[in-house]
Enzyme design. Sequence first.
Site, mmCIF file in Angstrom:
data_model
loop_
_atom_site.group_PDB
_atom_site.id
_atom_site.type_symbol
_atom_site.label_atom_id
_atom_site.label_comp_id
_atom_site.label_asym_id
_atom_site.label_seq_id
_atom_site.Cartn_x
_atom_site.Cartn_y
_atom_site.Cartn_z
ATOM 1 N N GLU A 255 1.676 -4.970 -0.811
ATOM 2 C CA GLU A 255 1.375 -5.163 -2.237
ATOM 3 C C GLU A 255 1.638 -3.840 -2.915
ATOM 4 O O GLU A 255 0.895 -2.873 -2.710
ATOM 5 C CB GLU A 255 -0.087 -5.593 -2.418
ATOM 6 C CG GLU A 255 -0.461 -6.901 -1.747
ATOM 7 C CD GLU A 255 0.267 -8.099 -2.322
ATOM 8 O OE1 GLU A 255 0.827 -7.987 -3.434
ATOM 9 O OE2 GLU A 255 0.305 -9.141 -1.655
ATOM 10 N N GLU B 54 6.204 3.202 -12.969
ATOM 11 C CA GLU B 54 4.787 2.865 -12.942
ATOM 12 C C GLU B 54 4.018 4.180 -13.115
ATOM 13 O O GLU B 54 4.013 5.023 -12.216
ATOM 14 C CB GLU B 54 4.420 2.205 -11.618
ATOM 15 C CG GLU B 54 2.969 1.791 -11.584
ATOM 16 C CD GLU B 54 2.555 1.170 -10.256
ATOM 17 O OE1 GLU B 54 2.886 1.743 -9.213
ATOM 18 O OE2 GLU B 54 1.886 0.131 -10.289
ATOM 19 N N VAL C 294 5.893 4.369 -0.625
ATOM 20 C CA VAL C 294 5.258 4.329 0.695
ATOM 21 C C VAL C 294 5.501 2.971 1.354
ATOM 22 O O VAL C 294 5.682 2.886 2.575
ATOM 23 C CB VAL C 294 3.756 4.682 0.610
ATOM 24 C CG1 VAL C 294 3.078 4.497 1.961
ATOM 25 C CG2 VAL C 294 3.586 6.116 0.132
ATOM 26 N N GLY C 295 5.558 1.915 0.557
ATOM 27 C CA GLY C 295 5.876 0.590 1.109
ATOM 28 C C GLY C 295 7.193 0.611 1.873
ATOM 29 O O GLY C 295 7.312 0.014 2.950
ATOM 30 N N LYS D 248 -7.292 2.324 7.376
ATOM 31 C CA LYS D 248 -7.351 3.680 6.838
ATOM 32 C C LYS D 248 -7.482 3.606 5.316
ATOM 33 O O LYS D 248 -6.606 3.091 4.643
ATOM 34 C CB LYS D 248 -6.084 4.477 7.169
ATOM 35 C CG LYS D 248 -6.272 5.963 6.831
ATOM 36 C CD LYS D 248 -4.977 6.755 6.824
ATOM 37 C CE LYS D 248 -4.262 6.685 5.506
ATOM 38 N NZ LYS D 248 -4.998 7.255 4.368
ATOM 39 N N CYS E 35 -2.069 -2.035 -10.249
ATOM 40 C CA CYS E 35 -0.642 -2.384 -10.127
ATOM 41 C C CYS E 35 -0.296 -3.564 -11.017
ATOM 42 O O CYS E 35 0.862 -3.742 -11.373
ATOM 43 C CB CYS E 35 -0.263 -2.627 -8.678
ATOM 44 S SG CYS E 35 -1.506 -3.481 -7.755
ATOM 45 N N GLY F 97 -0.214 -0.154 -1.888
ATOM 46 C CA GLY F 97 0.007 1.208 -2.384
ATOM 47 C C GLY F 97 1.302 1.269 -3.160
ATOM 48 O O GLY F 97 1.772 0.255 -3.703
ATOM 49 N N SER F 98 1.889 2.441 -3.185
ATOM 50 C CA SER F 98 3.091 2.634 -3.990
ATOM 51 C C SER F 98 4.311 2.014 -3.315
ATOM 52 O O SER F 98 4.347 1.840 -2.090
ATOM 53 C CB SER F 98 3.318 4.132 -4.185
ATOM 54 O OG SER F 98 3.528 4.745 -2.935
HETATM 55 P P1 ADP Z 1 -0.890 6.196 -4.451
HETATM 56 O O1 ADP Z 1 0.435 6.650 -4.966
HETATM 57 O O2 ADP Z 1 -1.521 5.127 -5.233
HETATM 58 O O3 ADP Z 1 -1.799 7.298 -4.001
HETATM 59 P P2 ADP Z 1 0.166 5.758 -1.878
HETATM 60 O O4 ADP Z 1 1.153 4.679 -1.677
HETATM 61 O O5 ADP Z 1 0.603 7.161 -1.868
HETATM 62 O O6 ADP Z 1 -0.546 5.364 -3.202
HETATM 63 O O7 ADP Z 1 -1.027 5.621 -0.866
HETATM 64 C C1 ADP Z 1 -1.627 4.400 -0.517
HETATM 65 C C2 ADP Z 1 -2.129 4.494 0.897
HETATM 66 O O8 ADP Z 1 -1.023 4.712 1.756
HETATM 67 C C3 ADP Z 1 -3.080 5.658 1.147
HETATM 68 O O9 ADP Z 1 -4.072 5.240 2.070
HETATM 69 C C4 ADP Z 1 -2.181 6.695 1.780
HETATM 70 O O10 ADP Z 1 -2.858 7.599 2.617
HETATM 71 C C5 ADP Z 1 -1.254 5.816 2.591
HETATM 72 N N1 ADP Z 1 0.031 6.450 2.917
HETATM 73 C C6 ADP Z 1 0.732 7.354 2.203
HETATM 74 N N2 ADP Z 1 1.847 7.724 2.854
HETATM 75 C C7 ADP Z 1 1.876 7.011 4.011
HETATM 76 C C8 ADP Z 1 2.768 6.949 5.117
HETATM 77 N N3 ADP Z 1 3.875 7.669 5.163
HETATM 78 N N4 ADP Z 1 2.458 6.107 6.135
HETATM 79 C C9 ADP Z 1 1.349 5.350 6.117
HETATM 80 N N5 ADP Z 1 0.459 5.396 5.094
HETATM 81 C C10 ADP Z 1 0.711 6.190 4.058
#
Ligand code: ADP
Length: 503
Positions: free
Chosen positions: A268, A403, A250-251, A194, A303, A246-247
């Site tokens: 990461e 960040e 969310v990690g 995704k 990052c 990602g962030s």
């Molecule tokens: P950023 O803050 O850089 O936008 P995110 O961590 O929010 O980074 O998003 C990185 C990826 O994780 C995107 O593809 C986003 O759709 C996905 N994402 C965000 N929230 C969730 C979640 N709860 N479960 C799975 N994927 C997620």
Amino acid sequence: MDNRNPDTLDARIAAQAAEARRLSGQIVVGGRMQPALATGSFEVENPATEEIIGEAPRCGEADVEAAVAAASEAFPKWSRTKARERGATLIAAANHLERHLEDIARLSSFETGNALATQSRGEARTMVDILRYFGGLAGEILGDTYPGDPGRMLYTRRDAMGVVGAIIPWNAPLMQTTSKIGPALAAGNTVVLKPAEQAPLAVVRIFELLQEVLPPGVANLVTGFGDEAGRLICEHPAVRKITFTGSSAVGVRIMHYAAEKIVPVTAELGGKNPIIIMEDSDIDRAVGGILQGLRLQRQGQSCSAGTRILLHEAVYDRVIEKVIDGVSGFNIGNPLDEAVQIGSIISRKQFERVLRYVDMARETPGARILCGGDRPAGLEKGYFYTTTLIEGVPETSPVACDEIFGPVATVSKWTDFDAVLKQANDTRYGLAATLFTENLPAAFRFIEEIEAGFVQVNQFAVAEANIEYGGTKLSGLGRELSLASMIQHFTWPKTVFMNTSAA
Ligand code: ADP
């Protein structure tokens, strides 16, 4: 270039607009690009113009189910294909992407705001290189053989895990795509990926092209929101491994989903990375490193960006003057313009986040904006922002701790090496760290004591194939871009113990 079709900026924009429309509403499942089952969608914006350029399906259960089913169906055959044959297929896929490299790069610039000349084109090359690298390594997925005691044979093999769920961000979607699918597929897994909702279209194009080489169902793509499609992929029982960039926030969520099923996660995540300049460093090299470290070709949205610049008092003024001078030489503007080096921030939301932190700094007593802190002159539309250096914020300020993910860095002065090492480590993150010095013992002390996964001395380079990458603390779990990381994170070990003696 064909004279009837000059490669002007307007022509580039028109070509990418048509391509964005063509890819709108599409996902890639079971070997075919096709409209999603979901009826909902979300808009994709060109952040440099604030124009809507397309839309992507807001996938839910039905599409995720179909994608995971396609990946599950493809798994037995793909995982049992001879490793080097699988690798050769991935190399052919890399070659195929390379033939379309320029178009992929332009489309990515169109939706991310990253400049074509300084970011997307190079990123597209890295995308190809990473896939080719992992294709070449497919035959190197080795297990161990144990000492040959009489009458018994003991060894381990590394088996593919099954369907891998891959979730990627928007800041470098091209290289993120192959960083995930390269090792996953080379190791014999199949994938459902995704992309981020801000930048899905170039990844849809990549997956469309992959179908022309890979067997159906090996690489599938759904679009959608993180807590909908992303969560559903992670929670799906058939998804046996999650790889995420990602962030950090969310990690944490992703690790919770994985915990429910006890499946491994590679993550990461964020960074707030120190760059330390010692008094004896080569100043021009240090200044070049800081300019690289700011990652301005991605508007600081990296990052590993060096956003805490720690300068020895003796060189403070000189370095700052040269960095400001360097920053002011970059050309900001439409990312598809060949003369542009810095494009736009990804979205209004991210732009406003940057503004909030800069305002916070403005309101902090003692803090001073040394450069930037504004939109560039003449660019009223689009999420463009000038490179901003801030001094005098307390170490505990969110400006110095969080960040920000934009073209903003703090600078501070130090005199004591012990203290600056402590300051560099005084962060929740542990991704990248850089030191500029001519002092060898100091360099080795830094290497020993710094809490970061990606440590550099006298340069600021970025991750590429065969340079293992990853962080510690809130910056993540696991490593990417190496043979060892592929074996560790995309296969599982099976211990085989045979009695070889006659009955
Ligand atoms: P950023 O803050 O850089 O936008 P995110 O961590 O929010 O980074 O998003 C990185 C990826 O994780 C995107 O593809 C986003 O759709 C996905 N994402 C965000 N929230 C969730 C979640 N709860 N479960 C799975 N994927 C997620």
